[in-house]
Design an enzyme around this catalytic site. Structure first.
Site, PDB file in Angstrom:
ATOM      1  N   ASN A   1       0.740  -1.276  -0.167  1.00 30.20           N
ATOM      2  CA  ASN A   1       0.102   0.008   0.026  1.00 30.20           C
ATOM      3  C   ASN A   1       0.914   1.242  -0.080  1.00 30.20           C
ATOM      4  O   ASN A   1       0.459   2.200  -0.596  1.00 30.20           O
ATOM      5  CB  ASN A   1      -0.895  -0.052   1.111  1.00 30.20           C
ATOM      6  CG  ASN A   1      -0.244  -0.165   2.503  1.00 30.20           C
ATOM      7  OD1 ASN A   1       0.579  -0.551   2.640  1.00 30.20           O
ATOM      8  ND2 ASN A   1      -1.119   0.231   3.474  1.00 30.20           N
TER       9      ASN A   1
ATOM     10  N   GLU B   1       4.425  -4.326  12.306  1.00 37.15           N
ATOM     11  CA  GLU B   1       3.342  -3.438  12.122  1.00 37.15           C
ATOM     12  C   GLU B   1       2.397  -4.168  11.224  1.00 37.15           C
ATOM     13  O   GLU B   1       2.412  -4.319  10.043  1.00 37.15           O
ATOM     14  CB  GLU B   1       4.019  -2.268  11.633  1.00 37.15           C
ATOM     15  CG  GLU B   1       2.954  -0.965  11.491  1.00 37.15           C
ATOM     16  CD  GLU B   1       1.892  -0.923  10.373  1.00 37.15           C
ATOM     17  OE1 GLU B   1       0.791  -1.536  10.633  1.00 37.15           O
ATOM     18  OE2 GLU B   1       2.214  -0.672   9.342  1.00 37.15           O
TER      19      GLU B   1
ATOM     20  N   CYS C   1      -3.607   0.338   6.711  1.00 40.64           N
ATOM     21  CA  CYS C   1      -3.795  -0.474   7.976  1.00 40.64           C
ATOM     22  C   CYS C   1      -4.459   0.189   9.239  1.00 40.64           C
ATOM     23  O   CYS C   1      -5.040  -0.362   9.763  1.00 40.64           O
ATOM     24  CB  CYS C   1      -2.446  -1.133   8.256  1.00 40.64           C
ATOM     25  SG  CYS C   1      -0.982   0.290   8.551  1.00 40.64           S
TER      26      CYS C   1
ATOM     27  N   GLU D   1       7.602   2.418  14.212  1.00 42.28           N
ATOM     28  CA  GLU D   1       8.233   3.116  13.349  1.00 42.28           C
ATOM     29  C   GLU D   1       7.973   4.443  13.582  1.00 42.28           C
ATOM     30  O   GLU D   1       7.094   4.951  13.999  1.00 42.28           O
ATOM     31  CB  GLU D   1       7.875   2.645  11.997  1.00 42.28           C
ATOM     32  CG  GLU D   1       8.236   1.158  11.864  1.00 42.28           C
ATOM     33  CD  GLU D   1       7.807   0.596  10.468  1.00 42.28           C
ATOM     34  OE1 GLU D   1       8.679   0.057   9.897  1.00 42.28           O
ATOM     35  OE2 GLU D   1       6.448   0.699   9.979  1.00 42.28           O
TER      36      GLU D   1
END
Length: 487
Positions: free
Chosen positions: A152, A249, A283, A459
């Site tokens: 994505n 993640e 997400c 992150e």
């Protein structure tokens, strides 16, 4: 390697030991056409990539932080100057609109600049001990890190993972998604042009088998993965065999809570941002939209009107706001969530653009669902497409309980004018991020990551340095050693 910094093979090449099988890695998503085929990397290529990265790491990790920073700043400059071209490649790579792709590329060079600024500040601490003795700590690199990206945000995720890794003195072997294989290679070329040692950022192409080779490899110190929960669990299991550090993640099914005292215009805009960026393939999207009952009718009226007005079509056009989903299979999966009992207020159908060249693209009209309940599949499971589920609520206590009733915990959001309520709700939402009066704003300075099965580690932000480095304690005795055993 077939290009600087990349290990992979095109179909036309004849490498010794090359598998006769190949997988399709690169589609023109907006038109549903295959552009090229690439071979997945096998054991030989993975070994080469990791060995090359290790050799580069030995040189890179000995450089001063300011030396590394200069190289990273040069890479950021190149990305910034080539922003439009890279954005166009990302549109072809992924299918998102050119407007969004430009933002992704801006975030990418900003990420490199941010961690370049941190590279020269990495330091330990001095601890004074009795008798003039002392100890100090050293923040050291891990070694060869593996990054496994999602489709994505292909270029941006490659930067999110590589920038802190390189700032800390590590090397990285990066595997992009087999659906979006191209722009990570562009990043490898840019790093090389900026002056990193050969092999410091290598790209390997492939699917699950290539990822398995990376996770099981004894020469890898850390794995950072962005993707689904089931795959994340497998990566965690494989990495545990050699006690690798892991950052995950993973997916989400995030709640967006809209109270009756909100600024309605902002809440509607926020709901659109929370559901329809990148065709809903995000997400952290706030796909469970809880609206206080008193404003539910007016909210639905306005959000449906705005959703119907979203311009779908050629993602390379400036006025397009929604491009194509990633594959036909994924489009069919997303459409399957629409017909499961909720009331469709708009959208939820395959969409055919008027341009003849786009007839084969994987388009869908953005969808708003009403009459949803918490036990519906569309409310419980991650859809990863442009589908918004809207549900009423009455009290703050009630909606918090419903919002937290999920195995996910990536993000959340709240719209209200009541500042005390906003902070109270943020405190009680079980998620790694809570947006107040906005949604899907993720500057590089701010840590990003999940609770529960949405993963662990972070992150972005300064804290990410801790996930790409290790701390060594050095104890220095300035006197004599105690004669403990002389009785």
């Amino acid at each position: 390697s077939v290009c600087v910094g990349m290990y992979g093979r095109t179909k036309s090449e004849r490498w010794v030991g090359a598998s006769p099988l190949f997988i399709c890695l690169f589609h023109l998503v907006s038109a549903g056409r295959k552009l090229c085929d690439m071979f997945p990397c096998g054991k030989e290529e993975v070994d080469q990539a990791i060995q090359s990265a290790h050799t580069a790491y030995l040189k890179w990790s000995k450089m001063a932080g300011m030396e590394r920073a200069r190289v990273m700043l040069e890479a950021a400059r190149i990305i910034r100057e080539r922003r439009d071209n890279i954005a166009k490649l990302e549109v072809i790579n992924n299918g998102k609109s050119i407007t969004e792709a430009r933002v992704d590329i801006d975030v990418s060079w900003q990420t490199l600049e941010y961690y370049a600024g941190i590279a020269g500040t990495l330091a330990g601490e001095h601890i004074q001990l009795p008798g003039g003795s002392f100890a100090y700590t050293r923040r050291e690199a891990l070694g060869v890190c593996v990054g496994i990206g999602a489709w994505n945000y292909p270029f941006q995720i490659a930067c999110w993972k590589s920038a802190p890794a390189l700032a800390c003195g590590n090397a990285m072997v990066f595997k992009p998604s087999p659906f979006t294989a191209v722009t990570a290679v562009i990043l490898a070329e840019i790093y090389k042009e900026a002056g990193v040692p050969d092999g410091l950022f290598n790209v390997v192409q492939g699917g699950a088998e290539t990822g398995t080779l990376l996770c099981n490899h004894p020469g890898v110190a850390k794995v950072s993965f962005t993707g689904s929960v089931p795959t994340g669990k497998k990566i965690m299991e494989m990495s545990a065999k050699t006690v690798k550090q892991v950052t995950l993640e993973l997916g989400g099914k995030s709640p967006l809570i809209i109270f009756k005292d909100c600024e309605l215009e902002n809440a509607v805009r926020g709901a659109l941002m929370a559901n329809f960026l990148t065709q809903g393939e995000v997400c952290c999207n706030g796909t469970r939209v809880y609206v206080q009952r008193e404003i539910m009718p007016v909210f639905l009226e306005e959000v449906v009107k705005r959703t119907k007005a979203i311009r779908i079509g050629d993602p390379l056009l400036e006025n397009t706001r929604m491009g194509a989903l990633i594959t036909r299979q994924h489009l069919d999966k997303v459409l399957g969530f629409v017909s499961q009992g909720a009331m469709v207020l708009c959208g939820g159908e395959a969409f055919t653009p008027i341009e003849p060249k786009l007839k084969g693209g994987y388009y869908m009209s953005p969808c708003v669902l009403d009459n949803c309940t918490d036990d519906m599949t569309c409310v419980k499971e991650e859809i990863f497409g442009p589908v918004m589920s809207v549900m009423p609520f009455d009290t703050e206590e009630e909606v918090l309980k419903r919002a937290n009733n999920t195995t996910f915990g990536l993000a959340s959001g709240v719209f209200t004018r009541d500042i005390s309520r906003a902070h109270r709700v943020a405190e009680n939402l079980q998620a790694g991020t809570c947006f107040i009066n906005n949604y899907n704003i993720s500057p590089v300075e701010v840590p990003f990551g999940g609770y529960k099965q949405s993963g662990f580690g972070r992150e972005n932000g300064q804290v990410t340095i801790e996930y790409y480095s290790q701390l060594k304690t050095v104890v220095v005795e300035m006197g004599d050693v105690d004669d403990y055993f002389n009785c």
